[in-house]
Write an enzyme that holds these catalytic residues in place. Structure first.
Site, PDB file in Angstrom:
ATOM      1  CG  HIS A 112      12.163 -66.792  48.851  1.00 22.76           C
ATOM      2  ND1 HIS A 112      12.309 -65.636  49.540  1.00 22.76           N
ATOM      3  CD2 HIS A 112      12.574 -66.593  47.708  1.00 22.76           C
ATOM      4  CE1 HIS A 112      12.576 -64.607  48.569  1.00 22.76           C
ATOM      5  NE2 HIS A 112      12.968 -65.072  47.696  1.00 22.76           N
ATOM      6  CG  ASP A 142      11.605 -65.054  52.646  1.00 24.81           C
ATOM      7  OD1 ASP A 142      11.970 -66.081  52.851  1.00 24.81           O
ATOM      8  OD2 ASP A 142      11.429 -64.283  51.841  1.00 24.81           O
ATOM      9  CG  ASN A 215      18.046 -56.902  43.094  1.00 26.18           C
ATOM     10  OD1 ASN A 215      17.297 -56.623  42.169  1.00 26.18           O
ATOM     11  ND2 ASN A 215      18.882 -56.529  43.601  1.00 26.18           N
ATOM     12  CB  SER A 216      15.371 -62.833  46.358  1.00 27.60           C
ATOM     13  OG  SER A 216      14.682 -63.323  47.624  1.00 27.60           O
ATOM     14  CB  VAL A 274      -9.133 -63.931  68.740  1.00 21.10           C
ATOM     15  CG1 VAL A 274      -9.566 -63.423  67.128  1.00 21.10           C
ATOM     16  CG2 VAL A 274      -8.583 -65.352  68.791  1.00 21.10           C
TER      17      VAL A 274
END
Length: 476
Positions: A112, A142, A215-216, A274
């Protein structure tokens, strides 16, 4: 009078002796506190600052509005957006952190951080700055991989083993909170394997290390100076640190990074089932000693699991040699496996364990819902549990794409459990065996033999999705 003085002297002597005894312990506790100075000196140069220039854009939060109580929970902590000035063709600056994983310039950060980037700049602690190439990224985990070209070998991190992390262990983060480069914060591991809503592929490391915007993408270190995670999420109502920070385990990240470097893309395994969590009552109904494993709700036709003989009602206890303690662990294990490889599943069926071999397929999407709608009329009759059941017509079965099933028209007793009118009962689980629901009379007969106060586990079809539910009558 003398006796009283002697008692006072004796009490003081005891206190002094006690302090002498515990003094070494107190000194050990004080001297035992961690010193992060060496770690910072060695690992600080491996952490980089990332500045991103991108076109102006909005950040939809997984379809949630800002009023949603979970909105801030999922807020990725890049710097706040700024509107471009008049005449500017480029949008706002975003910033984050990253770390160098190889001497030739590969850098890891969050997906991101660089999403939609037109230009990515990487700045080292020696103030040198490079334009980075985005090698690839994966939104689901991410994780992103960048490459910079330097004329000399770069300092690189040491990759640690997050499996060895213990709750209560000290960890530190180095990053660029609010644009303040190479800031170190410290805390402890608060929890491991944390499941977060709408995300089941990452067993997050929860810490109380202070993490803030900027900090990401930065590293989470253990006291050995090894990277054990990538700081990625915070829980916040204000946008700033509130004591709950979440990091992606580095082994999960490196699996993604290695795939990006080798194949230029990320592939995930799938077997076509599932699943749901198994409760204590359901475990008892299936004949398990403890509530462990992943309960199979349904199996996709012609999927790897179907070809291997996996059935609805099976409980997957192990996958590829790893124990499945709860349902959230199974997707993490399967998605990490290479498509085309073979894996052994240990199933619990009919009160006994059974091993089957499954060939892993490549995951194309994350949706596994099955279509269909229940409804209709028929002769209804109540049973001791208060369930009013009726038979399905041929047309209803065809519409639902099922061979057998019984419609729940009404629930007359107060019950605990996830069952509602309109559900279609597919099977009743009794002493570890699945009894197929062929008619209302048959199911009424099975339920009529059970203790009214005992829990009963059912497989039901609701809005096209199969699930297992355990119900019991609420005692008045």
């Amino acid at each position: 009078m003398l006796l009283r003085k002697e008692r006072s002297v004796f009490a003081l002597w005891c206190c002094a002796a006690f302090m002498l005894l515990i003094a070494p312990t107190l000194r050990a506790q004080v001297t035992g506190l961690p010193d992060f100075t060496v770690l910072y000196e060695k690992q600080g140069p491996t952490v980089v600052s990332i500045d991103v220039r991108q076109k102006a854009r909005n950040y939809p939060m997984m379809g949630m509005s800002e009023d949603d109580p979970f909105y801030e929970f999922f807020r990725r902590f890049g710097m706040p957006q700024q509107q471009p000035r008049r005449g500017e063709s480029e949008g706002p600056q975003a910033m984050g952190s990253g770390f160098i994983i190889s001497a030739d310039g590969y850098v890891v950060t969050n997906a991101h951080v660089i999403e939609g980037a037109d230009d990515v700049k990487v700045k080292l602690t020696d103030k040198s700055e490079y334009t980075a190439k985005v090698i690839g990224s994966d939104k689901r985990t991410d994780v992103a991989l960048l490459k910079i070209e330097a004329d000399h070998p770069l300092p690189m991190v040491t990759i640690g083993d997050p499996e060895k992390l213990k709750v209560g262990e000290w960890v530190v983060a180095i990053g660029k909170p609010f644009g303040l480069e190479n800031t170190m914060t410290a805390g402890i591991v608060s929890a491991k394997g944390r499941d977060l809503p709408q995300e089941n592929l990452v067993p997050f490391i929860q810490t109380d290390t202070a993490i803030n915007p900027g900090n990401s993408g930065g590293p989470l270190f253990n006291l050995k100076g090894e990277v054990v995670g990538i700081n990625s999420l915070i829980y916040s109502r204000s946008g700033g640190y509130m004591g709950l920070s979440f990091a992606i385990p580095i082994d999960v990240a490196m699996n993604i990074i290695n795939q990006i470097k080798t194949n230029g893309k990320v592939t995930r395994g799938r077997i076509g089932v599932v699943i749901q969590e198994i409760s204590k009552d359901a475990a008892e109904a299936f004949g398990l000693k403890s509530a462990t494993g992943a309960l199979v709700n349904s199996v996709e036709k012609d999927s790897p699991a179907d070809k291997a003989g996996v059935k609805a009602g099976d409980i997957i206890l192990k996958a590829d040699g790893r124990e499945v303690h709860n349902s959230s662990e199974l997707p993490r294990i399967i998605t990490m496996l290479k498509p085309g490889s073979k894996a052994e599943l240990t199933l619990w069926r009919d009160g006994a364990a059974k091993n089957v071999s499954v060939v892993i397929a490549e995951s194309e999407d994350d949706s596994g819902a099955m279509k269909g709608k229940a409804g209709g009329k028929g002769s209804a009759k109540s049973n001791p549990l208060g369930l009013v059941l009726s038979d399905l017509t041929v047309a209803q079965k065809k519409d639902l794409d099922i061979k057998n099933g019984v419609l729940v028209e009404d629930i007359r007793n107060a019950i605990r459990g996830n069952l509602q009118a309109g559900d279609v009962i597919i099977a009743v689980i009794q002493r570890g065996t699945m009894i197929e629901a062929k008619s209302a009379a048959q199911v009424n007969g099975v339920l009529g033999k059970l203790d009214k106060k005992a829990p009963v586990t059912l497989q039901v079809l609701r809005d096209g999705t199969y699930l297992f539910t355990t119900i019991r009558v609420v005692e008045e």
